[in-house]
Scaffold this active site. Structure first.
Site, PDB file in Angstrom:
ATOM      1  N   VAL A  90       0.836  -1.206   0.000  1.00 12.10           N
ATOM      2  CA  VAL A  90       0.000   0.000   0.000  1.00 12.10           C
ATOM      3  C   VAL A  90       0.872   1.257   0.000  1.00 12.10           C
ATOM      4  O   VAL A  90       0.356   2.362  -0.030  1.00 12.10           O
ATOM      5  CB  VAL A  90      -0.955  -0.012   1.214  1.00 12.10           C
ATOM      6  CG1 VAL A  90      -1.973  -1.145   1.079  1.00 12.10           C
ATOM      7  CG2 VAL A  90      -0.209  -0.110   2.546  1.00 12.10           C
ATOM      8  N   ASP A  91       2.202   1.072   0.023  1.00 13.56           N
ATOM      9  CA  ASP A  91       3.092   2.247  -0.076  1.00 13.56           C
ATOM     10  C   ASP A  91       3.184   2.698  -1.530  1.00 13.56           C
ATOM     11  O   ASP A  91       2.775   1.976  -2.428  1.00 13.56           O
ATOM     12  CB  ASP A  91       4.481   1.909   0.503  1.00 13.56           C
ATOM     13  CG  ASP A  91       5.244   0.861  -0.302  1.00 13.56           C
ATOM     14  OD1 ASP A  91       5.705  -0.146   0.280  1.00 13.56           O
ATOM     15  OD2 ASP A  91       5.360   1.039  -1.538  1.00 13.56           O
ATOM     16  N   HIS A 106      -4.138  -4.260  -2.719  1.00 12.50           N
ATOM     17  CA  HIS A 106      -4.631  -4.070  -1.337  1.00 12.50           C
ATOM     18  C   HIS A 106      -4.802  -2.600  -0.973  1.00 12.50           C
ATOM     19  O   HIS A 106      -4.877  -2.244   0.209  1.00 12.50           O
ATOM     20  CB  HIS A 106      -3.693  -4.780  -0.342  1.00 12.50           C
ATOM     21  CG  HIS A 106      -3.663  -6.270  -0.551  1.00 12.50           C
ATOM     22  ND1 HIS A 106      -2.625  -7.062  -0.130  1.00 12.50           N
ATOM     23  CD2 HIS A 106      -4.539  -7.109  -1.153  1.00 12.50           C
ATOM     24  CE1 HIS A 106      -2.871  -8.322  -0.470  1.00 12.50           C
ATOM     25  NE2 HIS A 106      -4.013  -8.386  -1.083  1.00 12.50           N
ATOM     26  N   GLY A 176       9.550 -10.741  -2.490  1.00 10.04           N
ATOM     27  CA  GLY A 176       9.234 -10.320  -1.135  1.00 10.04           C
ATOM     28  C   GLY A 176       7.812 -10.502  -0.674  1.00 10.04           C
ATOM     29  O   GLY A 176       7.240  -9.628  -0.022  1.00 10.04           O
TER      30      GLY A 176
HETATM   31  N1  APR Z   1      13.901  -8.607   0.448  1.00  5.42           N
HETATM   32  C1  APR Z   1      13.040  -9.528  -0.101  1.00  5.42           C
HETATM   33  N2  APR Z   1      12.138 -10.254   0.620  1.00  5.42           N
HETATM   34  C2  APR Z   1      12.140 -10.057   1.955  1.00  5.42           C
HETATM   35  C3  APR Z   1      13.013  -9.125   2.605  1.00  5.42           C
HETATM   36  C4  APR Z   1      13.912  -8.379   1.775  1.00  5.42           C
HETATM   37  N3  APR Z   1      14.747  -7.464   2.279  1.00  5.42           N
HETATM   38  N4  APR Z   1      12.751  -9.147   3.946  1.00  5.42           N
HETATM   39  C5  APR Z   1      11.760 -10.082   4.126  1.00  5.42           C
HETATM   40  N5  APR Z   1      11.409 -10.629   2.925  1.00  5.42           N
HETATM   41  C6  APR Z   1      10.371 -11.634   2.650  1.00  5.42           C
HETATM   42  C7  APR Z   1      10.023 -12.566   3.804  1.00  5.42           C
HETATM   43  O1  APR Z   1      10.860 -13.705   3.819  1.00  5.42           O
HETATM   44  C8  APR Z   1       8.579 -12.945   3.483  1.00  5.42           C
HETATM   45  O2  APR Z   1       8.517 -14.086   2.629  1.00  5.42           O
HETATM   46  O3  APR Z   1       9.192 -10.931   2.367  1.00  5.42           O
HETATM   47  C9  APR Z   1       8.057 -11.721   2.713  1.00  5.42           C
HETATM   48  C10 APR Z   1       7.119 -10.833   3.515  1.00  5.42           C
HETATM   49  O4  APR Z   1       5.948 -11.564   3.766  1.00  5.42           O
HETATM   50  P1  APR Z   1       4.736 -10.893   4.565  1.00  5.42           P
HETATM   51  O5  APR Z   1       5.252 -10.159   5.733  1.00  5.42           O
HETATM   52  O6  APR Z   1       3.740 -11.972   4.787  1.00  5.42           O
HETATM   53  O7  APR Z   1       4.173  -9.783   3.555  1.00  5.42           O
HETATM   54  P2  APR Z   1       3.229  -9.969   2.280  1.00  5.42           P
HETATM   55  O8  APR Z   1       3.410 -11.308   1.663  1.00  5.42           O
HETATM   56  O9  APR Z   1       3.432  -8.792   1.412  1.00  5.42           O
HETATM   57  O10 APR Z   1       1.784  -9.886   2.961  1.00  5.42           O
HETATM   58  C11 APR Z   1       0.656 -10.019   2.142  1.00  5.42           C
HETATM   59  O11 APR Z   1      -0.825  -9.600   3.966  1.00  5.42           O
HETATM   60  O12 APR Z   1      -0.969  -8.437   5.877  1.00  5.42           O
HETATM   61  C12 APR Z   1      -1.481  -8.521   4.626  1.00  5.42           C
HETATM   62  O13 APR Z   1      -2.418  -6.876   3.227  1.00  5.42           O
HETATM   63  C13 APR Z   1      -1.230  -7.257   3.830  1.00  5.42           C
HETATM   64  O14 APR Z   1      -0.393  -7.025   1.571  1.00  5.42           O
HETATM   65  C14 APR Z   1      -0.218  -7.708   2.783  1.00  5.42           C
HETATM   66  C15 APR Z   1      -0.494  -9.186   2.654  1.00  5.42           C
END
Ligand code: APR
Length: 232
Positions: A90-91, A106, A176
């Site tokens: 959302v950024d 989202h 990510g």
């Molecule tokens: N570079 C790349 N990947 C990374 C890094 C990095 N520096 N740091 C962490 N990660 C990875 C983690 O290993 C993980 O697999 O990014 C992923 C982040 O996962 P989540 O925290 O679950 O985020 P996301 O998948 O975007 O969440 C999905 O969930 O909470 C809701 O709406 C919200 O859009 C979000 C959705």
């Protein structure tokens, strides 16, 4: 000759190195905050002030961070490739890095909408990130103003558009995301069979890595350079 089309699916991990915490990592937001209280329509009904405080803080924080190298490379790739970014974030860091086709599944922190009819285009407005959304602030239809975010349990209205673009991919890259939130995570199944598919993530993706994907086990900033080398 037509440019090859790269479609990216990005998540919180691509913005981690810009200083925005992810959701489910050890220092993740959902470890500190209750997602169902702060990111659901029920939570907003029960305690709208707490939800507005949570999003106003995230909106303000966006003014204190910058796109990182990974965001910038995705924008630069538009010189040689057709590029589409489908993001769960959302950024606004993809746009600030210069990317021209970004689909936000989202929602967007930089926009607000109505509590009565959040998808009506007339109700969706850009809103200064340093101006807090207050209880009593009215949307165009007179209802309480709310963040333009897709909360848990709400309809993801951009899925059709996202599926359309993923099906056009010549190269598909996931960066990510933990691939645990649906329907977004299901997009990996729409990428055409037989095209090159990559996933950039520093963590083990055993049991999560979709079939046919090459795992670049690195953080986004380092991983994006390794990916670009694969193309050349
Ligand atoms: N570079 C790349 N990947 C990374 C890094 C990095 N520096 N740091 C962490 N990660 C990875 C983690 O290993 C993980 O697999 O990014 C992923 C982040 O996962 P989540 O925290 O679950 O985020 P996301 O998948 O975007 O969440 C999905 O969930 O909470 C809701 O709406 C919200 O859009 C979000 C959705």
């Amino acid at each position: 000759m037509n440019k090859r089309h790269i479609v990216f699916l990005t998540g919180a991990g691509i913005s981690a190195e810009s200083g925005i915490p992810t959701f489910r990592d050890s220092n993740g937001m959902w470890g500190k905050y209750d997602a169902m209280k702060l990111a659901s329509i029920e939570g907003f009904r029960e305690n709208p002030q707490a939800v507005l405080d949570f999003y106003n803080a995230r909106r303000k924080n966006l003014l204190e961070v910058e796109p990182n190298h990974a965001h910038r490379v995705l924008a630069e790739l538009e010189n040689e490739y057709e590029v589409t970014i489908v993001t769960q974030n959302v950024d606004n860091l993809h746009e600030r890095a210069g990317s021209s086709r970004v689909i936000h599944l989202h929602g967007e922190l930089s926009k607000v909408t109505s509590s009565r009819n959040k998808l009506l285009p007339d109700n969706i407005k850009e809103y200064p990130l340093d101006v807090p959304i207050r209880l009593g602030d009215k949307a165009a239809d007179g209802s309480q103003l709310r963040p333009y975010i897709v909360w848990f349990g709400e309809y993801v209205d951009k899925m059709d558009e996202a599926e359309y673009w993923v099906k056009q991919a010549d190269i598909f890259v996931v960066i990510g995301t933990s691939l645990v939130v649906y329907p977004a995570a299901g997009l990996v199944d729409y990428a055409p069979k037989g095209i090159p598919k990559y996933l950039i993530d520093p963590n083990e993706m055993e049991g999560v890595l979709p079939l046919g994907f090459q795992h670049i086990k690195a953080k986004a900033v380092e991983g994006i350079d390794r990916l670009v080398k694969e193309f050349s």
